[in-house]
Each structure stands twice: as structure tokens, then as C-alpha cells.
Design an enzyme around this catalytic site. Sequence first.
Site, PDB file in Angstrom:
ATOM      1  N   ASP A 129      84.422 109.617  81.351  1.00  0.00           N
ATOM      2  CA  ASP A 129      84.308 110.376  82.598  1.00  0.00           C
ATOM      3  C   ASP A 129      83.939 109.459  83.774  1.00  0.00           C
ATOM      4  O   ASP A 129      84.253 108.268  83.760  1.00  0.00           O
ATOM      5  CB  ASP A 129      83.280 111.504  82.411  1.00  0.00           C
ATOM      6  N   SER A 177      87.504 121.285  82.996  1.00  0.00           N
ATOM      7  CA  SER A 177      86.592 120.155  82.761  1.00  0.00           C
ATOM      8  C   SER A 177      85.229 120.625  82.283  1.00  0.00           C
ATOM      9  O   SER A 177      84.538 119.904  81.572  1.00  0.00           O
ATOM     10  CB  SER A 177      86.370 119.370  84.058  1.00  0.00           C
ATOM     11  N   HIS A 190      80.896 114.570  88.380  1.00  0.00           N
ATOM     12  CA  HIS A 190      81.689 115.162  87.293  1.00  0.00           C
ATOM     13  C   HIS A 190      81.170 114.740  85.915  1.00  0.00           C
ATOM     14  O   HIS A 190      80.948 115.577  85.034  1.00  0.00           O
ATOM     15  CB  HIS A 190      83.151 114.742  87.496  1.00  0.00           C
TER      16      HIS A 190
END
Length: 749
Positions: free
Chosen positions: A138, A527, A209
Site C-alpha cells: 500500500d 480498498s 490509504h
Amino acid sequence: MGFLLFLLFLLANSASGKRTTYIIHMDKSFMPKAFTSHEQWHSSILETVNLKDTASKSSTKPTRILYSYDNAFHGFSAVMSEDELKVLEKLPGFVSVYADKMVTLDTTHTFEFLGLNPESGLWPASHYGEDVIVGVIDTGVWPESRSYKDDGMTEIPSRWKGICEPGQDFNASMCNNKLIGVRYFNKGVKAANPNITISMNSGRDTQGHGTHTSSTVGGNYVEGASFFGYATGTARGVAPRARLAMYKVIFDEGRFASDVLAGMDQAVADGVDVISISMGFDNVPLYEDPIAIASFGAMEKGVLVSASAGNAGVTPGILHNGIPWLLTTAAGSIDRIHSGKLTLGNGQVITGWSMYPVSALVNDFPLIYNESISSCNSTSLSSFNFGIIICENGNFLDQINTIAESSAPAAIYISDDPRIFQREEFAYPGVVISPEDGAAVISYAKSSANPVASISFQQTFVRSTPAPVVATYTSRGPSPSYPGILKPDIMAPGSLVLASWIPNSYTVSIYPDIGLSSEFAMISGTSMACPHSSGIAALLKGAHPEWSPAAIRSAMITGAINIDNTNSPIKDSGLNYSIATPLAMGAGLVNPNFALNPGLIYDATPQDYINLLCAMKFTHKQILTITRSSTYTCQNASSDLNYPSFIAPYTNETTATLSQKFVRTVTNVGNGPANYSINMVVPSNTNISVYPSRLSFSSKYEKLSYTLTIEYSGNKTGEVVFGSLTWVDVIGLHAVTSSIVVAPMIRTW
Ligand SMILES: *[C@@H]1O[C@H](CO)[C@@H](O)[C@H](O)[C@H]1NC(C)=O
Ligand SMILES: *[C@@H]1O[C@H](CO)[C@@H](O)[C@H](O)[C@H]1NC(C)=O
Ligand SMILES: *[C@@H]1O[C@H](CO)[C@@H](O)[C@H](O)[C@H]1NC(C)=O
Ligand SMILES: *[C@@H]1O[C@H](CO)[C@@H](O)[C@H](O)[C@H]1NC(C)=O
Ligand SMILES: *[C@@H]1O[C@H](CO)[C@@H](O)[C@H](O)[C@H]1NC(C)=O
Ligand SMILES: *[C@@H]1O[C@H](CO)[C@@H](O)[C@H](O)[C@H]1NC(C)=O
Ligand SMILES: *[C@@H]1O[C@H](CO)[C@@H](O)[C@H](O)[C@H]1NC(C)=O
Ligand SMILES: *[C@@H]1O[C@H](CO)[C@@H](O)[C@H](O)[C@H]1NC(C)=O
Ligand SMILES: *[C@@H]1O[C@H](CO)[C@@H](O)[C@H](O)[C@H]1NC(C)=O
Ligand SMILES: *[C@@H]1O[C@H](CO)[C@@H](O)[C@H](O)[C@H]1NC(C)=O
């Protein structure tokens, strides 16, 4: 010698050509014995190719290796010209090549919604994932986040081979017994733009994220978490005792396949049990999809790869990561609403939806309903500066922007647009109410001489219905990589998931241009769904260390739930709340406690996937790119993978009845003898036959096979029909369900 001459000949004819990063797949069995490592072999290959630069006195920089890969697959990435590539393609052991490409990135309550609890089921059975290591590919981590504290964590398993790589604003002491490894990979970014300065050259997250996804998988307990007063509670990951390792492959300056591959390759080498990857490559065939390639190698080593389906919405056949040997997760909602409480002057109280992140005071303001402006699209709104304006018949997103530009202090939006309930941002004081409640508010506003209203914010309620619903944005199957296997596999919570965030960046903004930062963020996407599946897979690995990746996936698929909390079929909010098909949500909402003890599993070995690849119309080199080993055999090619679901694609040319036969083998993982019989939901216009219709197991781990035949005589003009087969063991209380789908064939890659 002849070979060298041939090279020089080529070189003399070459123009230097544009230099690009390429990912090169090699067959390691060709590595000469003289080399002691694969790095040496790869370097020597590049030196050979580089003869060209000397011979032609080219001014281009010498070719150099970005990464040597040897775990999830074999090969390297390097910056080369097309001419150099032509030389390389002729070398022994060369398998395939493609240019580097960009990847698409796609709390406190979700564990309760999924039924995880400390008293029974998967949490205690797996010790909350204590011995399991999850590698997250990520954007990095914010190591100071409270989710990575290691309170209550035991020593790191001795098999762990990873490191805590120091870098910018990051040192090795930032890892601990929870966050056990951090590495970063950006050679692909630099190769694509040699002059670039990497603004955060370390595993530190600058986007949020990766901090969000990794804390969702396995964040430790954090008390007093909330998102600006909404969703307050104790945050924790799905597997709160699992170990986390971050592989940062996404940088503000770019995101490339070569770096993604490097991260996955290293994760396998370091010894992770599960890889969680919330990103995907669109429009690529399996043999050019880095995630498909790296996850094949991971699967062979017993590592389950869990990936997101993508956020491309309702168009059929556009999901990514529809890869037969990994777990593909779609996104749905949870049973939580974030409310604005609307109180009318007549005492009526209406619970609406609001995520306005501040405790604004909206008390007894005049309530304004004027049909000539209530579409709230008009600039004439600017003359209204005193009350709560009622907006209807419009697009909420446009309306809230228009209102923000006006001087109205607050608004009531009458809408049931499902996208509102997935949206993180609510920049202006207001509340969204349903058309039914809207009628009551309008009636009061019209009939009262002096209508007033109050709104209070920052309240969250759980157990709202219906839940889950399929998210509007989640990408739909069939899989363009291979439509013969039903994808996505399952659905997990993806909308407005609360998890850790980076504190030095805005999580939301309010009007006008005020950014608000927070230790936690509530965001939406596949996600966010993927790490829920990854966490559950980690828990299952902890409870059943002997299970293969296919067995873990099978337990999750066959135990999923396709009804919502009102006992009705789960609906699709992207398709006007029609009944959701398996092409949107796979088998349905993942059900962790059921997956702990599934009764039967559909297992698959690496050879089974090779047999599948052999049945696809791929060339030898394309298959070799994925399998890496030239010793693979296509002796038993079969498109009938032992998968826990059934999909029969039809083409519109066929006028005859579609008939497709499947063979499946189930392994009894219950405790001892068991008898299973069939419960079936037959799709419309379809006949299903199953033989035998009863499975009698005399012992644990016994395998039995059955055949299932789908005969479809529908009109083949786009209709999707679906049903299910359930093997029921009344005594053991097992129900092992597989979806059955008939759908049009789609364009594939
Ligand atoms: C690592 O960084 C932390 C926080 O900035 C600091 O307290 C610590 O001394 C550093 N450790 C080393 C070995 O540099
Ligand atoms: C990189 O920088 C050098 C020197 O400043 C310049 O000549 C070159 O054009 C730049 N290259 C790119 C790709 O921007
Ligand atoms: C409604 O809005 C229109 C347009 O701004 C205005 O002309 C009209 O007077 C308003 N009606 C009432 C009852 O306020
Ligand atoms: C704006 O609102 C008016 C009045 O409701 C409506 O007639 C018009 O179609 C709307 N315009 C747009 C662009 O939505
Ligand atoms: C959605 O469903 C409702 C109720 O069944 C129906 O009235 C409406 O026309 C549908 N809208 C669309 C866009 O299909
Ligand atoms: C192919 O199938 C046959 C019969 O089941 C089996 O004996 C053989 O080992 C299989 N070959 C491979 C490579 O799996
Ligand atoms: C069959 O599908 C093709 C390609 O999608 C389309 O062009 C054609 O019109 C379809 N034929 C019928 C009879 O629907
Ligand atoms: C399964 O069925 C057989 C035949 O009816 C029976 O003899 C056996 O006891 C059953 N086993 C279990 C576990 O119920
Ligand atoms: C299903 O079976 C029935 C009875 O055998 C038959 O009449 C019908 O045509 C079959 N339908 C399909 C779709 O094969
Ligand atoms: C084909 O089936 C679908 C779904 O049952 C139906 O909506 C459609 O009208 C049918 N088309 C024809 C040409 O019969």
C-alpha cells in the site's frame, strides 16, 4: 562467439530508442551453474545487452536493474531501449516482457456487524490472529498511530525474516511487536522520471490509504476513536492480534507495476501468511497482470492473497483482480447511520443523515420552503441568508455545493440517492431526509405561520436496516481475466469504514476551504472492504494453520450470507435496490464465525491452477510467465477448477440450450463421519442436476466428488440468472452454499 557477433550486428543497426522500464520474466532453470545467485545472472544478462552502448558509443545511460525478483516469480525489471529489449528476447531463458504500468488504487463497528465477538467463534479460536503475519501492499504507514501500538502483543514469531527499513522521517525503532516490518519500493517511480525527488523516501504514509487499510486488517485496540464525534468507540482491526508488515509501493510521485511486484515478492520472502492488496491493474490479461503473476507464486508458497474488486461501478465485466488463485472482495454497507437530528417547531423529531463534522448550533432557525427555488440550483439563493432552506428534486452533490456558495446557514435535503450514504464529506451544515419524511417537513413548513427547525449533529446509530446493501461503486463481474470463474468471491464492509489516518493531512473539509485533520478517517471503497477479508483470512489461518489458501477462500465463500438484516435478499444500491446478483457481491457478506467450521471445503492445488491455465488459450510463454517453471505439464488441462461456485457464460450466437457440466470434489473438514444432502435454489429458465444427491463421509478429511449440470434455455439477450446449491448436514449444522450463475459472455483480455 557466434552469439556475440549476432549481438554486435544488431547493435550496429540500432538507433538508441526511447528507454522505458520493462518487467522481464525469466526461466530460472536456464540459469548457468556458474552463477551463485539470481542477481548475478540478471546482471550478466544486462551486461550482455549493454554491449550495445559501448559498441555504438551511445550516449544513453547504462542499462541497470531496478529489481531482481525471485520469490513470487522469477525475473527482473530494468530501464532499457526497445533495441536492447530485442537482444534480450533472444537470450536463453527469456520468457516474456511487458512495459511497466500504473496501478489503480482503489472499525470500531464492522467487527460487530460481522458477528466477531470475544465469547465464541473465530476470534477466540484464532487467538485474534496472534501467530499470523499479514503483509499489506500500500501507501505506507503512520507508525505513531495508536493502531500500531504493541500493548498486549507477544514476541514476533521466529520465522519472520522481514526488516524495518530506515528512511526519511523513519527509523528502525518505529517497528515493534505489532508493526513488525516496513519496507519501501520506488525504483520504478524513479526510473519513469529520473529527475524526480521522492518527497517521502521511506515507508511513511503521506496519503492515509495504507494506514487505513493496514489498521483495518490488524490494528490494535484504540480507545476513544471517532471521526469528529461520529462512530465513537474502541477501534480495532479485524485481526487485532495479527502482525502487520507494510510494503510501501505507492508514492506521491507515482505508482508502478515494477514496485508493486517488488513489494509482493519481498513479502513472500519475508514470510507473511496473508497479503492484502487494495489496488489493481485494469484491462490486462492474466499473464501481464503483476498481481496475478506475483500472487501465483505466493499461492504456491501457501500465502493467501486478498485483493479488492475495484471502484468502477455497475457496468458488467469491469472488475479487476478477478484472478482464479486469489480472493476478490466487493464492497457493501454496514448497519450504521450517521445522523443529523431534525426537530421541527411542532415537536416532530426526524432522524436524517449528516456527516457535518462540527457541532454547529442550528437552533430554532426559520424553515423556508419555496417551490420556485427548492431545486437549490439557483444563484438567486444568494438572497436567502436567514434560515434553513428545504432542497428537493435535485442532485444532492450539486445542491450542497450551491448551498455552500449561498448565505443560507443550513439546509434540509430531500433525497434517497444511495451515493450520499457512502460519501465521506459533508462540507456544510445540513441533513438529508427521505422523501416520506420530506413530505411531513414540507407540510409543516407550508401550514405553519412561523415554521422553525433545529438540527443537531454528530450522532451515530447502529442496527439500521436494511444492511448490508451492495455499494454503488463496487466493480461488477464477470471477470474479464477469466469469466469462467465467478468473481467477485465475497462482499465485506467498504462504505464509511472508520480506521486510522495520517494526522498531518486533511481528512475532510468544511466550507469555506477549511481542512480538518483527524487521527481517524471514515472512508469508502473496495480498498476498505479488502482488508476486512484479509483480516478474516488471517484469523482462519490462525485457527487452521494447515489450510491452503484455496481452503481458506472456500470457507469464506461457502459460509457467506446473501440475506440482509431484514431477512430479505441483499439489495444492490447501485441498481435501484434490485436484488443483488453474485456478479455484484459474490456469495454475499463474509461470515467469519461460519467460515471457522465450514463442514466441507473445495480445495485446489497449484497443479489445479496450472491445469486451468493450460485450458485457457494462452501460449507456452504466457503460461510460463505465470507458472515460472518450464517443467509445468499440460497433461491434464481443465477449465473446470475445483471452485466453490459455478458460472456458465453464454454467447448470444448459441440458440440451442446451454449445457455445462462441472465436477467438484469436497473435503470433509468436520469432526468425523457426516451425511450431506442437497438444498437447491434453481435459477429461472434453468434446470440443474446434481449427482450424487447425497454425500456420505465416513471420516474426517475424506474427499468425495459430485457433478453438477446447468441447462439454460433463456433468451440469451443479456439476462443474468442465479441460484444456489447447498450441501446440508443436519446433524453437524453445516450448510455449504455455492452460487450458480448463468450470465452473458463478456469481452475478455
Ligand atoms: C527514532 O525516531 C524516534 C522518534 O523520532 C526517536 O525518538 C528515536 O531516538 C530514533 N531512534 C534512532 C535509533 O534514531
Ligand atoms: C533531467 O535533468 C537534466 C539536467 O537538469 C535535464 O537535462 C534533463 O532534460 C532532465 N530530464 C527529464 C526527463 O526531465
Ligand atoms: C420564492 O422565491 C422566488 C424567487 O426567489 C421569489 O420571487 C418569491 O417571492 C418567493 N416566494 C416566497 C413565498 O417567499
Ligand atoms: C433549476 O431549478 C429550476 C426550478 O426548479 C428548474 O426548472 C431547472 O430545470 C433547474 N435547472 C437545472 C440545471 O437543474
Ligand atoms: C427504481 O425503482 C422504483 C421502485 O420500484 C421505480 O419507481 C423507479 O422507476 C426505478 N428507477 C429506475 C431508475 O429504475
Ligand atoms: C493427470 O491425471 C492422471 C489421472 O488422474 C494422474 O494420474 C496424473 O498424475 C495427472 N498428471 C498431473 C501432472 O497432474
Ligand atoms: C450478439 O452479440 C454481438 C456482440 O455483442 C452483437 O453485435 C450482436 O448484435 C448480438 N446478436 C444478437 C442477436 O443479440
Ligand atoms: C449416514 O447415513 C448412513 C446410511 O443412512 C448411516 O448408516 C450413517 O449412520 C449416517 N452417518 C451419520 C454420521 O449420520
Ligand atoms: C427442464 O426439464 C424439463 C423436464 O425434463 C424440461 O421440460 C425443460 O425443457 C427443461 N428446461 C431446460 C432449460 O432445460
Ligand atoms: C429476455 O429475458 C429478459 C429477462 O427475463 C427479459 O427482460 C427480456 O424481455 C427477454 N427478451 C426477449 C427478447 O424475450
